[in-house]
Motif scaffolding. Structure first.
Motif, PDB file in Angstrom:
ATOM      1  N   LEU A  59      17.902   8.564  58.911  1.00  0.00           N
ATOM      2  CA  LEU A  59      16.818   9.504  59.186  1.00  0.00           C
ATOM      3  C   LEU A  59      15.741   8.807  59.983  1.00  0.00           C
ATOM      4  N   GLN A  60      15.450   9.352  61.153  1.00  0.00           N
ATOM      5  CA  GLN A  60      14.429   8.749  62.003  1.00  0.00           C
ATOM      6  C   GLN A  60      13.384   9.775  62.371  1.00  0.00           C
ATOM      7  N   PHE A  61      12.134   9.355  62.290  1.00  0.00           N
ATOM      8  CA  PHE A  61      10.998  10.211  62.594  1.00  0.00           C
ATOM      9  C   PHE A  61      10.887  10.443  64.095  1.00  0.00           C
ATOM     10  N   LEU A  62      10.771  11.722  64.461  1.00  0.00           N
ATOM     11  CA  LEU A  62      10.601  12.069  65.875  1.00  0.00           C
ATOM     12  C   LEU A  62       9.120  12.243  66.224  1.00  0.00           C
ATOM     13  N   PHE A  63       8.496  13.225  65.608  1.00  0.00           N
ATOM     14  CA  PHE A  63       7.058  13.463  65.829  1.00  0.00           C
ATOM     15  C   PHE A  63       6.515  14.412  64.783  1.00  0.00           C
ATOM     16  N   GLU A  64       5.179  14.456  64.758  1.00  0.00           N
ATOM     17  CA  GLU A  64       4.470  15.348  63.849  1.00  0.00           C
ATOM     18  C   GLU A  64       3.402  16.108  64.602  1.00  0.00           C
ATOM     19  N   TYR A  65       3.295  17.391  64.306  1.00  0.00           N
ATOM     20  CA  TYR A  65       2.283  18.240  64.916  1.00  0.00           C
ATOM     21  C   TYR A  65       1.376  18.818  63.852  1.00  0.00           C
ATOM     22  N   PHE A  66       0.110  18.887  64.214  1.00  0.00           N
ATOM     23  CA  PHE A  66      -0.888  19.497  63.341  1.00  0.00           C
ATOM     24  C   PHE A  66      -1.938  20.146  64.221  1.00  0.00           C
ATOM     25  N   SER A  67      -2.279  21.385  63.931  1.00  0.00           N
ATOM     26  CA  SER A  67      -3.240  22.128  64.750  1.00  0.00           C
ATOM     27  C   SER A  67      -2.884  22.054  66.225  1.00  0.00           C
ATOM     28  N   GLU A  68      -1.608  22.278  66.491  1.00  0.00           N
ATOM     29  CA  GLU A  68      -1.077  22.379  67.866  1.00  0.00           C
ATOM     30  C   GLU A  68      -1.166  21.066  68.636  1.00  0.00           C
ATOM     31  N   THR A  69      -1.436  19.967  67.952  1.00  0.00           N
ATOM     32  CA  THR A  69      -1.563  18.677  68.620  1.00  0.00           C
ATOM     33  C   THR A  69      -0.570  17.690  68.004  1.00  0.00           C
ATOM     34  N   GLN A  70       0.051  16.898  68.847  1.00  0.00           N
ATOM     35  CA  GLN A  70       0.951  15.858  68.343  1.00  0.00           C
ATOM     36  C   GLN A  70       0.105  14.733  67.751  1.00  0.00           C
ATOM     37  N   ARG A  71       0.339  14.411  66.480  1.00  0.00           N
ATOM     38  CA  ARG A  71      -0.477  13.424  65.783  1.00  0.00           C
ATOM     39  C   ARG A  71       0.230  12.084  65.634  1.00  0.00           C
ATOM     40  N   SER A  76       6.678  18.223  60.960  1.00  0.00           N
ATOM     41  CA  SER A  76       7.253  17.001  61.511  1.00  0.00           C
ATOM     42  C   SER A  76       8.758  17.189  61.679  1.00  0.00           C
ATOM     43  N   TRP A  77       9.309  16.399  62.559  1.00  0.00           N
ATOM     44  CA  TRP A  77      10.727  16.494  62.907  1.00  0.00           C
ATOM     45  C   TRP A  77      11.406  15.145  62.701  1.00  0.00           C
ATOM     46  N   TYR A  78      12.646  15.218  62.213  1.00  0.00           N
ATOM     47  CA  TYR A  78      13.450  14.036  61.980  1.00  0.00           C
ATOM     48  C   TYR A  78      14.854  14.245  62.527  1.00  0.00           C
ATOM     49  N   GLN A  79      15.431  13.141  63.000  1.00  0.00           N
ATOM     50  CA  GLN A  79      16.811  13.153  63.440  1.00  0.00           C
ATOM     51  C   GLN A  79      17.645  12.411  62.402  1.00  0.00           C
ATOM     52  N   SER A  99       0.898   7.796  56.766  1.00  0.00           N
ATOM     53  CA  SER A  99       0.326   8.853  57.588  1.00  0.00           C
ATOM     54  C   SER A  99       0.951  10.190  57.235  1.00  0.00           C
ATOM     55  N   TYR A 100       0.215  11.221  57.549  1.00  0.00           N
ATOM     56  CA  TYR A 100       0.750  12.558  57.354  1.00  0.00           C
ATOM     57  C   TYR A 100       2.037  12.742  58.142  1.00  0.00           C
ATOM     58  N   GLY A 101       3.012  13.331  57.492  1.00  0.00           N
ATOM     59  CA  GLY A 101       4.228  13.745  58.179  1.00  0.00           C
ATOM     60  C   GLY A 101       5.187  12.647  58.554  1.00  0.00           C
ATOM     61  N   LYS A 102       4.774  11.409  58.500  1.00  0.00           N
ATOM     62  CA  LYS A 102       5.654  10.343  58.950  1.00  0.00           C
ATOM     63  C   LYS A 102       6.145   9.532  57.758  1.00  0.00           C
ATOM     64  N   LYS A 152       4.102   9.966  66.723  1.00  0.00           N
ATOM     65  CA  LYS A 152       5.318  10.020  67.519  1.00  0.00           C
ATOM     66  C   LYS A 152       6.205   8.836  67.153  1.00  0.00           C
ATOM     67  N   GLY A 153       7.488   9.114  67.026  1.00  0.00           N
ATOM     68  CA  GLY A 153       8.442   8.052  66.752  1.00  0.00           C
ATOM     69  C   GLY A 153       8.923   7.409  68.043  1.00  0.00           C
ATOM     70  N   ASN A 154       9.889   6.546  67.906  1.00  0.00           N
ATOM     71  CA  ASN A 154      10.386   5.774  69.040  1.00  0.00           C
ATOM     72  C   ASN A 154      11.595   6.457  69.675  1.00  0.00           C
ATOM     73  N   PHE A 155      11.356   7.557  70.327  1.00  0.00           N
ATOM     74  CA  PHE A 155      12.405   8.298  71.014  1.00  0.00           C
ATOM     75  C   PHE A 155      12.017   8.462  72.480  1.00  0.00           C
ATOM     76  N   PRO A 156      13.036   8.603  73.355  1.00  0.00           N
ATOM     77  CA  PRO A 156      12.712   8.756  74.779  1.00  0.00           C
ATOM     78  C   PRO A 156      11.998  10.074  75.056  1.00  0.00           C
ATOM     79  N   GLY A 157      11.431  10.147  76.271  1.00  0.00           N
ATOM     80  CA  GLY A 157      10.663  11.313  76.657  1.00  0.00           C
ATOM     81  C   GLY A 157      11.474  12.598  76.748  1.00  0.00           C
ATOM     82  N   ARG A 158      12.808  12.478  76.679  1.00  0.00           N
ATOM     83  CA  ARG A 158      13.638  13.685  76.694  1.00  0.00           C
ATOM     84  C   ARG A 158      13.401  14.533  75.441  1.00  0.00           C
ATOM     85  N   PHE A 159      12.876  13.914  74.445  1.00  0.00           N
ATOM     86  CA  PHE A 159      12.573  14.617  73.198  1.00  0.00           C
ATOM     87  C   PHE A 159      11.097  15.033  73.224  1.00  0.00           C
TER      88      PHE A 159
END
Lengths: 113, 115
Positions: free
Chosen positions: B43-55, B33-36, A97-100, B57-64
């Protein structure tokens, strides 16, 4: 879930010699990408080389080449004529997937003069 | 062409506080996209955004959480900080065009220390 395994936490090589970094991955997908990224001490991740799973030909970028064995789910990186500037942490990564991207744990490469 | 820019580069917070990190992608790149990165978890994937929408999401708590603005700049927020949130947070951008090469372009990261 996809996993990426780098079994060599550390590797060392003499300047001008060749070194191979290992990577295996697990996936049920048929279409994906594989990458090797380099992270020098300055921290910025830099793409070293990329391989599309549908391509049988192994990718090469100057002194860097890969040995992609799709059936064995293996993706090793060979660095020829190693240079001091090659010293870094190397990450193998898998993506669909993109970005992941899913990353391996990394291999620290030391280059001895 | 300027690379991916992350601010701040270093920050120190205490437990319970919140933090906001910023990322400006390469001009023309619409995916962020963001990684921790931590020594223990890698390196763990947090989330990815495209066109202002989250496309994705990784396995992190809602605090992120994160968001993306109309100019593709992105922010991520971590609320109620815990000691385990100490990490290097990496932002990456990509064009996300029709021909997906999958390649990501990374920033230098934001080093967060939680005391």
């Amino acid at each position: 879930a996809q996993t990426v395994t780098q079994s060599q936490p550390e590797m060392s090589v003499q300047e001008a010699e060749t070194v191979t970094l290992s990577c295996t991955y697990d996936t049920s997908e048929s279409d994906y990408y594989l990458f090797w990224y380099k992270q020098p001490p300055s921290r910025q991740m830099i793409l070293v080389i990329r391989q599309e799973a549908y391509k049988q030909q192994n990718a090469t970028e100057n002194r860097f080449s890969v040995n992609f064995q799709k059936a064995a789910k293996s993706f090793s990186l060979k660095i020829s004529d190693s240079q001091l500037g090659d010293a870094a942490m190397y990450f193998c990564a898998y993506g669909t997937s993109y970005g992941k991207l899913t990353f391996g744990q990394g291999t620290i490469l030391t280059v001895h003069p | 062409k300027a690379g991916v820019t992350q601010t701040p580069r270093y920050l120190i917070k205490t437990r319970g506080q919140q933090v906001t990190l910023s990322c400006s992608p390469i001009s023309g790149h619409r995916s962020v996209s963001w990684y921790q990165q931590t020594p223990g978890q890698g390196l763990q994937f947090l989330f990815e955004y495209f066109s202002e929408t989250q496309r994705n999401k990784g396995n992190f708590p809602g605090r992120f959480s994160g968001r993306q603005f109309s100019n593709s700049r992105s922010e991520m927020n971590v609320s109620t900080l815990e000691l385990g949130d100490s990490a290097l947070y990496l932002c990456a951008s990509s064009p996300r065009t029709g021909s997906n090469t999958g390649e990501l372009f990374f920033g230098e990261g934001s080093r967060l220390t939680v005391l």
